[in-house]
Design an enzyme around this catalytic site. Sequence first.
Site, short mmCIF file in Angstrom:
data_model
loop_
_atom_site.label_atom_id
_atom_site.label_comp_id
_atom_site.label_asym_id
_atom_site.label_seq_id
_atom_site.Cartn_x
_atom_site.Cartn_y
_atom_site.Cartn_z
N CYS A 118 -4.03 -4.15 -7.13
CA CYS A 118 -4.49 -3.05 -7.98
C CYS A 118 -3.74 -3.07 -9.31
O CYS A 118 -4.35 -2.93 -10.38
CB CYS A 118 -4.29 -1.72 -7.27
SG CYS A 118 -4.88 -0.29 -8.21
N CYS A 215 -4.04 4.11 -1.04
CA CYS A 215 -4.90 5.25 -1.39
C CYS A 215 -6.21 5.27 -0.62
O CYS A 215 -6.75 6.35 -0.33
CB CYS A 215 -5.16 5.29 -2.89
SG CYS A 215 -6.03 3.86 -3.56
#
Length: 378
Positions: A118, A215
């Site tokens: 990410c 997440c």
Amino acid sequence: MALDTELNSLGLPKAPADTRVVVAMSGGVDSSVVAAMLAEEGYDVVGVTLQLYDHGAALAKKGACCAGVDIHDARRVAEEMGFPHYVLDYENIFKDAVIDEFADSYLAGATPVPCIRCNERVKFKDLLETAKDLDADCMATGHYIQRKLGDAGAELHCAEDANRDQSYFLFSTTPDQLEYLRFPLGHLPSKDATRKLAARYGLAVADKPDSQDICFVPNGNYASVIEKLRPGAAEPGQIVHVDGRVLGEHEGVIHYTIGQRRGLGIGGLSEPLYVVKLDVDAKQVIVGPKEMLATRVVPVREINWLGDEAFTSRDEWHVSVKVRSTRPPREAIIRPISETEAEVELLTAEEGVSPGQACVFYETGGSRILGGGWIWRG
């Protein structure tokens, strides 16, 4: 030196009011403090929050960096401190660049680290380009890591607080990105110091808990996410001892990781057994004694090198490496094969070295990060 050529606190030769900074705001206390700190210093702050996955699903999960409640918290900080804030929909980018690879890697028997991907493929690539499109002079984040200037340019160094250091997750930051990025929290002595700053700025997130999970992986349950992304992935198979004995059945290779001991469902044996290999093609979880987990030689690829000299300029680099985020650096020898591939010899064998994890290079006895790569078999 004339006033207009003095360097500001971000190391740029401009007055703060003339320096635009895009702050990547997750909605947590760290990035909120960075934004508030820079706004108070008079910088032209622009807050940007990324919506990385389904907003409806996000709202049901607290404590994750991209959840809906966090978007609200980031927006509230921007309103309190008086700077503009934008929410960018990066769902498709995030799915293509991070989630799909996470699922495929896990199904191949690896143990991926999506937070690194990410940073590499979304935050420090697409978001960084967005910051440049907004005519920002630099981009700041709430990561606990330090950027220092060396003889050859910007260097990456561990955070002052070893307990908060995030260098393992940022090894793939390139030299060009490092020139543009700023990490204002890296010098702080503790997370408590960050929370005290948040309280001083009057931020509502001052006491907000840290997020613990990836997440898009609620409660750390990787397998349930993989089953949702890849229906039929949890096919049953055999638990097999390294000597060939079939010890039991499992409900899917995706439920296991290298080094796992608990939850195997094969009690009553004379020796403790650990997962030593995952054979996805044969649908087998292979178990053996603990000593089989010990590894000395680690093949690494996709290397990002941050040293001052070319990676292949030496036959050997004597450094320290981390093969897991939770372990301290251990001395090792890197032997380059190409600019992006190497064999790493650990001077002391490590247990549970797993494909899909990162191998991060550190200056032995110092704080500098020299890059790293991905473990691709082991």
